[in-house]
Scaffold this motif. Structure first.
Motif, PDB file in Angstrom:
ATOM      1  N   ALA A 174       1.150  -1.264   0.158  1.00  0.00           N
ATOM      2  CA  ALA A 174       0.389   0.244   0.048  1.00  0.00           C
ATOM      3  C   ALA A 174       1.009   1.358  -0.170  1.00  0.00           C
ATOM      4  N   ALA A 175       1.922   1.518   0.962  1.00  0.00           N
ATOM      5  CA  ALA A 175       2.762   2.488   0.492  1.00  0.00           C
ATOM      6  C   ALA A 175       3.673   2.464  -0.763  1.00  0.00           C
ATOM      7  N   GLN A 176       3.746   1.237  -1.236  1.00  0.00           N
ATOM      8  CA  GLN A 176       4.359   1.550  -2.801  1.00  0.00           C
ATOM      9  C   GLN A 176       3.507   1.758  -3.124  1.00  0.00           C
ATOM     10  N   GLN A 177       2.226   1.888  -3.530  1.00  0.00           N
ATOM     11  CA  GLN A 177       1.154   1.966  -4.312  1.00  0.00           C
ATOM     12  C   GLN A 177       0.918   3.772  -4.138  1.00  0.00           C
ATOM     13  N   ALA A 178       0.744   3.953  -3.045  1.00  0.00           N
ATOM     14  CA  ALA A 178       0.882   5.649  -2.725  1.00  0.00           C
ATOM     15  C   ALA A 178       2.113   6.678  -3.023  1.00  0.00           C
ATOM     16  N   ALA A 179       2.997   5.992  -2.954  1.00  0.00           N
ATOM     17  CA  ALA A 179       3.910   6.557  -3.186  1.00  0.00           C
ATOM     18  C   ALA A 179       4.711   6.574  -4.723  1.00  0.00           C
ATOM     19  N   GLU A 180       3.718   5.700  -5.615  1.00  0.00           N
ATOM     20  CA  GLU A 180       4.196   5.713  -7.079  1.00  0.00           C
ATOM     21  C   GLU A 180       2.966   6.371  -7.824  1.00  0.00           C
ATOM     22  N   THR A 181       1.598   6.603  -6.970  1.00  0.00           N
ATOM     23  CA  THR A 181       0.781   7.721  -7.132  1.00  0.00           C
ATOM     24  C   THR A 181       1.401   9.088  -6.999  1.00  0.00           C
ATOM     25  N   ILE A 182       1.437   8.950  -5.976  1.00  0.00           N
ATOM     26  CA  ILE A 182       2.435  11.033  -4.898  1.00  0.00           C
ATOM     27  C   ILE A 182       3.667  11.137  -6.418  1.00  0.00           C
ATOM     28  N   GLN A 183       4.349  10.324  -6.842  1.00  0.00           N
ATOM     29  CA  GLN A 183       5.669  10.388  -7.946  1.00  0.00           C
ATOM     30  C   GLN A 183       5.172  10.668  -9.432  1.00  0.00           C
ATOM     31  N   LYS A 184       3.621   9.974  -9.705  1.00  0.00           N
ATOM     32  CA  LYS A 184       2.705  10.206 -10.867  1.00  0.00           C
ATOM     33  C   LYS A 184       2.578  11.573 -10.670  1.00  0.00           C
ATOM     34  N   GLN A 185       1.515  12.216  -9.651  1.00  0.00           N
ATOM     35  CA  GLN A 185       0.968  13.488  -9.990  1.00  0.00           C
ATOM     36  C   GLN A 185       1.833  14.742 -10.056  1.00  0.00           C
ATOM     37  N   MET A 186       3.357  14.413  -8.755  1.00  0.00           N
ATOM     38  CA  MET A 186       4.068  15.639  -8.950  1.00  0.00           C
ATOM     39  C   MET A 186       4.860  15.458 -10.104  1.00  0.00           C
ATOM     40  N   THR A 187       4.833  14.613 -11.068  1.00  0.00           N
ATOM     41  CA  THR A 187       5.734  14.186 -12.272  1.00  0.00           C
ATOM     42  C   THR A 187       4.407  15.436 -13.005  1.00  0.00           C
ATOM     43  N   GLU A 188       3.356  15.245 -12.882  1.00  0.00           N
ATOM     44  CA  GLU A 188       2.868  16.001 -13.934  1.00  0.00           C
ATOM     45  C   GLU A 188       2.389  17.475 -13.389  1.00  0.00           C
ATOM     46  N   THR A 189       2.433  17.405 -12.278  1.00  0.00           N
ATOM     47  CA  THR A 189       2.022  19.002 -11.956  1.00  0.00           C
ATOM     48  C   THR A 189       3.619  19.619 -12.099  1.00  0.00           C
ATOM     49  N   GLN A 190       4.589  19.178 -12.345  1.00  0.00           N
ATOM     50  CA  GLN A 190       6.213  19.510 -13.332  1.00  0.00           C
ATOM     51  C   GLN A 190       5.645  19.986 -14.251  1.00  0.00           C
ATOM     52  N   GLY A 191       4.407  19.008 -15.096  1.00  0.00           N
ATOM     53  CA  GLY A 191       4.424  19.575 -16.451  1.00  0.00           C
ATOM     54  C   GLY A 191       4.199  20.294 -16.774  1.00  0.00           C
ATOM     55  N   LYS A 192       3.210  20.631 -15.905  1.00  0.00           N
ATOM     56  CA  LYS A 192       1.905  21.025 -15.846  1.00  0.00           C
ATOM     57  C   LYS A 192       2.441  23.405 -15.888  1.00  0.00           C
ATOM     58  N   LEU A 193       3.519  22.635 -14.576  1.00  0.00           N
ATOM     59  CA  LEU A 193       4.101  24.366 -14.516  1.00  0.00           C
ATOM     60  C   LEU A 193       4.709  24.782 -15.839  1.00  0.00           C
ATOM     61  N   ASP A 194       5.500  24.163 -16.011  1.00  0.00           N
ATOM     62  CA  ASP A 194       5.969  23.696 -17.747  1.00  0.00           C
ATOM     63  C   ASP A 194       4.777  24.444 -18.889  1.00  0.00           C
ATOM     64  N   ALA A 195       3.469  24.789 -18.475  1.00  0.00           N
ATOM     65  CA  ALA A 195       2.716  25.119 -19.128  1.00  0.00           C
ATOM     66  C   ALA A 195       2.158  26.372 -19.031  1.00  0.00           C
ATOM     67  N   ILE A 196       1.845  26.824 -17.784  1.00  0.00           N
ATOM     68  CA  ILE A 196       1.626  27.836 -17.303  1.00  0.00           C
ATOM     69  C   ILE A 196       2.277  28.826 -17.385  1.00  0.00           C
ATOM     70  N   GLU A 197       1.818  30.112 -17.982  1.00  0.00           N
ATOM     71  CA  GLU A 197       3.109  31.201 -18.318  1.00  0.00           C
ATOM     72  C   GLU A 197       2.755  32.012 -17.546  1.00  0.00           C
ATOM     73  N   VAL A 198       3.542  33.366 -17.336  1.00  0.00           N
ATOM     74  CA  VAL A 198       3.931  34.198 -16.188  1.00  0.00           C
ATOM     75  C   VAL A 198       4.372  35.277 -17.398  1.00  0.00           C
ATOM     76  N   GLU A 199       4.496  36.735 -17.098  1.00  0.00           N
ATOM     77  CA  GLU A 199       4.641  37.688 -17.614  1.00  0.00           C
ATOM     78  C   GLU A 199       5.262  38.870 -16.516  1.00  0.00           C
ATOM     79  N   GLY A 200       6.120  39.295 -16.521  1.00  0.00           N
ATOM     80  CA  GLY A 200       6.932  40.405 -15.633  1.00  0.00           C
ATOM     81  C   GLY A 200       7.497  41.607 -16.307  1.00  0.00           C
ATOM     82  N   LYS A 201       6.797  42.331 -15.581  1.00  0.00           N
ATOM     83  CA  LYS A 201       7.485  44.128 -16.869  1.00  0.00           C
ATOM     84  C   LYS A 201       8.350  45.440 -15.595  1.00  0.00           C
TER      85      LYS A 201
END
Length: 113
Positions: free
Chosen positions: A10-37
């Motif tokens: 169960a702990a290994q499955q939870a760790a795999e789920t966390i790893q997957k969600q964190m990887t997805e979030t990292q990919g999402k962050l590269d798609a979010i744009e911000v603008e500095g002025k």
């Protein structure tokens, strides 16, 4: 009561789920744009929430040799503004994911940062 083997699985499955969600979030962050002025909009820098610079825009008035130093300073200021916004968005996204997983704030998963 669960056996030790079931708890480890169960702990290994939870760790795999966390790893997957964190990887997805990292990919999402590269798609979010911000603008500095900087300089009231004379210099604009667009970057991703991961800090990857997408574009730099300079006002035509900065294209004079006498404005070179000011342009350089404004580019640095705009980059720092964009970087601060990228960090804020990144921190908010990671906190949202970690909160959803029941992880404590600031928890670092090995291999993800």
């Amino acid at each position: 009561m669960k056996s030790m083997e079931e708890m480890i699985k169960a702990a290994q499955q939870a760790a795999e789920t966390i790893q997957k969600q964190m990887t997805e979030t990292q990919g999402k962050l590269d798609a979010i744009e911000v603008e500095g002025k900087a300089g009231g909009g004379l210099v604009t820098i667009r970057c991703t929430a991961k800090g990857r610079v997408i574009a730099v825009t300079l006002d035509d008035s900065l294209m004079q040799a006498s404005e070179k130093q000011m342009a350089e300073d404004l580019i640095a200021a705009a980059f720092n503004d964009a970087r601060a916004k990228a960090d804020q968005v990144s921190n908010e996204e990671m906190a949202r994911v970690q909160g959803g997983l029941g992880l404590p704030p600031g928890f670092k998963i090995p291999g993800l940062g």
